[in-house]
Design an enzyme around this catalytic site. Structure first.
Site, PDB file in Angstrom:
ATOM      1  N   LYS A 238       0.846  -1.201   0.000  1.00 40.49           N
ATOM      2  CA  LYS A 238       0.000   0.000   0.000  1.00 40.49           C
ATOM      3  C   LYS A 238       0.877   1.244   0.000  1.00 40.49           C
ATOM      4  O   LYS A 238       1.668   1.463   0.915  1.00 40.49           O
ATOM      5  CB  LYS A 238      -0.901  -0.004   1.232  1.00 40.49           C
ATOM      6  CG  LYS A 238      -1.734   1.267   1.426  1.00 40.49           C
ATOM      7  CD  LYS A 238      -2.499   1.220   2.745  1.00 40.49           C
ATOM      8  CE  LYS A 238      -3.145   2.560   3.074  1.00 40.49           C
ATOM      9  NZ  LYS A 238      -3.802   2.557   4.400  1.00 40.49           N
ATOM     10  N   ASP A 243      -2.619  10.380   3.824  1.00 36.87           N
ATOM     11  CA  ASP A 243      -4.039  10.067   3.886  1.00 36.87           C
ATOM     12  C   ASP A 243      -4.765  11.104   4.724  1.00 36.87           C
ATOM     13  O   ASP A 243      -4.719  11.074   5.952  1.00 36.87           O
ATOM     14  CB  ASP A 243      -4.242   8.670   4.478  1.00 36.87           C
ATOM     15  CG  ASP A 243      -5.709   8.292   4.560  1.00 36.87           C
ATOM     16  OD1 ASP A 243      -6.524   8.912   3.848  1.00 36.87           O
ATOM     17  OD2 ASP A 243      -6.030   7.371   5.328  1.00 36.87           O
ATOM     18  N   LYS A 250     -10.078  13.078   8.268  1.00 38.23           N
ATOM     19  CA  LYS A 250      -9.582  12.680   9.577  1.00 38.23           C
ATOM     20  C   LYS A 250      -9.488  13.897  10.500  1.00 38.23           C
ATOM     21  O   LYS A 250      -9.160  14.999  10.046  1.00 38.23           O
ATOM     22  CB  LYS A 250      -8.177  12.080   9.459  1.00 38.23           C
ATOM     23  CG  LYS A 250      -8.061  10.739   8.785  1.00 38.23           C
ATOM     24  CD  LYS A 250      -6.599  10.320   8.731  1.00 38.23           C
ATOM     25  CE  LYS A 250      -6.386   9.005   8.021  1.00 38.23           C
ATOM     26  NZ  LYS A 250      -6.894   7.866   8.807  1.00 38.23           N
ATOM     27  N   ASP A 261       1.498   6.178   5.967  1.00 35.74           N
ATOM     28  CA  ASP A 261       0.474   5.337   5.355  1.00 35.74           C
ATOM     29  C   ASP A 261       0.970   4.655   4.086  1.00 35.74           C
ATOM     30  O   ASP A 261       0.238   3.885   3.478  1.00 35.74           O
ATOM     31  CB  ASP A 261      -0.798   6.149   5.070  1.00 35.74           C
ATOM     32  CG  ASP A 261      -2.056   5.298   5.214  1.00 35.74           C
ATOM     33  OD1 ASP A 261      -1.999   4.274   5.902  1.00 35.74           O
ATOM     34  OD2 ASP A 261      -3.093   5.666   4.627  1.00 35.74           O
ATOM     35  N   ASP A 320     -12.163   7.139   4.014  1.00 35.33           N
ATOM     36  CA  ASP A 320     -10.940   6.918   4.772  1.00 35.33           C
ATOM     37  C   ASP A 320     -10.538   5.444   4.784  1.00 35.33           C
ATOM     38  O   ASP A 320      -9.515   5.092   5.367  1.00 35.33           O
ATOM     39  CB  ASP A 320     -11.118   7.428   6.206  1.00 35.33           C
ATOM     40  CG  ASP A 320      -9.793   7.606   6.929  1.00 35.33           C
ATOM     41  OD1 ASP A 320      -8.752   7.675   6.245  1.00 35.33           O
ATOM     42  OD2 ASP A 320      -9.797   7.662   8.177  1.00 35.33           O
ATOM     43  N   GLU A 322      -9.502   3.822   2.168  1.00 32.23           N
ATOM     44  CA  GLU A 322      -9.038   3.869   0.775  1.00 32.23           C
ATOM     45  C   GLU A 322      -7.938   2.869   0.479  1.00 32.23           C
ATOM     46  O   GLU A 322      -7.728   2.481  -0.681  1.00 32.23           O
ATOM     47  CB  GLU A 322      -8.559   5.285   0.443  1.00 32.23           C
ATOM     48  CG  GLU A 322      -7.117   5.616   0.827  1.00 32.23           C
ATOM     49  CD  GLU A 322      -6.832   5.528   2.311  1.00 32.23           C
ATOM     50  OE1 GLU A 322      -5.690   5.196   2.672  1.00 32.23           O
ATOM     51  OE2 GLU A 322      -7.732   5.780   3.121  1.00 32.23           O
ATOM     52  N   ARG A 324      -7.577  -0.313   1.093  1.00 33.01           N
ATOM     53  CA  ARG A 324      -8.045  -1.586   0.528  1.00 33.01           C
ATOM     54  C   ARG A 324      -8.520  -1.408  -0.912  1.00 33.01           C
ATOM     55  O   ARG A 324      -8.527  -2.380  -1.687  1.00 33.01           O
ATOM     56  CB  ARG A 324      -9.146  -2.166   1.412  1.00 33.01           C
ATOM     57  CG  ARG A 324     -10.438  -1.405   1.437  1.00 33.01           C
ATOM     58  CD  ARG A 324     -11.276  -1.730   2.662  1.00 33.01           C
ATOM     59  NE  ARG A 324     -10.640  -1.226   3.872  1.00 33.01           N
ATOM     60  CZ  ARG A 324     -11.121  -1.432   5.100  1.00 33.01           C
ATOM     61  NH1 ARG A 324     -12.225  -2.144   5.260  1.00 33.01           N
ATOM     62  NH2 ARG A 324     -10.507  -0.927   6.149  1.00 33.01           N
TER      63      ARG A 324
END
Length: 471
Positions: A238, A243, A250, A261, A320, A322, A324
């Protein structure tokens, strides 16, 4: 400079790793001045505790480093590595009664302890390691594969660097550059599907998540291939370089560490370094969907239903969730060339941290033999992992009414498991699939593990590959 052992030297001073239970026996075998000195001190061989030993000429003749009580040994990884920054400059060698495993852990820990992130410090050089005139250097213990340990440590250093660099200097373009640099070093082929090509190449979820970012931070898919013999191994990381949470923004406290992230991408690149540097006989592929989850007028929305490369539709109930999404397209691509094993690594869910904390990497595996080999290897190389289940009854939680899949099931239950189940839907042809839900950050300094970005699960998987892939 990269982590390296010192060249063997006759003048290397002895460093004795010792537990409290073995302190008296060790002292009894040392020369009189050293024995008397130990008796006069309050040294108790606690984890990382260091005691310099005097020579007859008044100089330093060696040192002890505590390992802690045997019953509590598992509490501190790489305890002997604490000596690396507490000893006088010069060459040192491990001494005393050490098993091969203990010597290897102490040696690797020393290399990992040498890491420093000083990129933004005025007048400092990036990195750490051994070789400088004003630092303690360790000679590789006899019987230890020094080159292998150096490759492992350098791969871990790469992971730490990539995570520690802030998002203003580590966006999708810079992550691509890091992959190209690694590939060039080892003769790997690196291709990149840019933002303008993602839709044409049927990678809609990667495009959708990253499309709201500024043009110079546009989304892309990085694809690296290396090796032409052996079983096929695909690593998917990933690469969400920052993010914000998207339109489900967030709160500030939750955004503070979002530079990490892309920790999954950093970890698979570090693992790829280990594999290529040691010439591991696999056909390696590394896929990194690199994006920034930003807020803009064209950001994807809660309630959107999106297509995927696999043909499954995905209802967005939280922008949030995202990671996956971008992994789904990359995993579907990997699954189109079924090999021996596909592995995904991602800083994916807060639920994993609630379940296991920041120090233990949860993983999922579709076969028991691979899971057992990984758990055994993780314990052996001080890279702990813990298997969580693909719990079949929770499949219904990721199946909404209007689409094939839900990216963020309501209720807040089993968040890591439902994310893993979601990803498994995109790996249907490859016989074995493993997923790591890592944290990628060390909250407090520990021997061999400074505060900041850290690899999780990579060393365990690297150690397990011979069994998992039957190399």
């Amino acid at each position: 400079m990269p982590p390296r052992f010192a060249k063997p030297a006759a003048a290397a001073l002895p460093l004795y790793p010792v537990a409290p239970e073995g302190l008296d026996a060790l002292a009894a075998g040392l020369p009189g001045p050293a024995r008397a000195w130990i008796g006069a001190q309050s040294f108790g061989a606690g984890p990382g505790e260091v005691l310099l030993l005097p020579g007859e000429d008044g100089g330093v003749a060696g040192a002890l480093v505590g390992l802690g009580p045997q019953a509590r040994r598992a509490r501190t990884r790489f305890a002997a590595a604490a000596a690396a920054t507490r000893l006088p400059a010069g060459d040192w060698r491990l001494a005393g009664e050490l098993s091969a495993a203990e010597a290897e852990e102490a040696a690797l820990g020393w290399l990992l302890e040498g890491y420093r992130f000083t990129r933004y410090k005025a007048g400092a050089e990036q990195g750490g390691g051994q070789g400088g005139a004003a630092e303690a250097r360790l000679v590789a213990p006899e019987g230890v594969d020094a080159g292998r340990l150096e490759a492992i440590a350098e791969g871990e250093w790469l992971t730490r660097d990539l995570i520690n660099i802030p998002a203003n200097d580590m966006g999708p373009a810079e992550l691509e550059e890091a992959a190209r640099k690694l590939g060039a070093r080892f003769g790997a082929e690196v291709t990149v599907t840019g933002a303008d090509e993602l839709l044409a190449n049927d990678l809609p979820l990667i495009h959708t998540v990253g499309r709201a970012a500024a043009p110079h931070r546009a989304p892309r898919l990085i694809d690296m291939r290396w090796g032409d013999a052996g079983p096929a191994l695909t690593l998917v990381g990933k690469g969400v370089c920052f993010d914000t949470g998207g339109l489900n923004l967030k709160p500030g406290a939750s955004m503070a560490l979002m530079k990490k992230d892309m920790g999954g991408a950093a970890t698979v690149l570090g693992l790829a370094h280990m594999i290529m540097a040691t010439g591991t006989p696999v056909r390696l592929r590394v896929l990194i969907p690199a994006v920034e989850n930003a807020v803009a007028g064209d950001a994807f929305r809660p309630g959107d239903i999106l297509p995927s490369r696999k043909g499954l539709s995905v209802e967005i109930n939280n922008t949030d969730a995202e990671g996956r999404l971008v992994l789904a397209d990359a995993l579907a691509l990997a699954d189109e060339e079924p090999g021996a094993l596909v592995v995904s690594m991602a800083t994916l869910t807060g639920a994993a941290r609630v379940a296991l904390g920041p120090d233990l990497a949860p993983f999922y595996a579709t076969d028991d033999a691979s899971a057992a080999a990984l758990a055994e290897a993780g314990a052996a190389v001080a890279d702990p992992v813990w298997r969580l289940p693909y719990h079949e009854p929770y499949e219904a939680m990721i199946e909404p009414q209007m689409a094939d899949l839900d990216n963020a099931p309501s209720g807040g239950m089993a968040g890591s498991i439902t994310a893993a189940l979601f990803l498994r839907r995109f790996v249907t042809e490859t016989p074995r699939y493993m997923h790591f839900d890592i944290y990628g950050w060390n909250q407090a300094a520990a021997p061999g593990r400074p505060k900041g970005g850290v690899g999780m699960g990579a060393r365990a998987l690297f150690a397990a590959l011979p069994k998992v892939l039957e190399l």
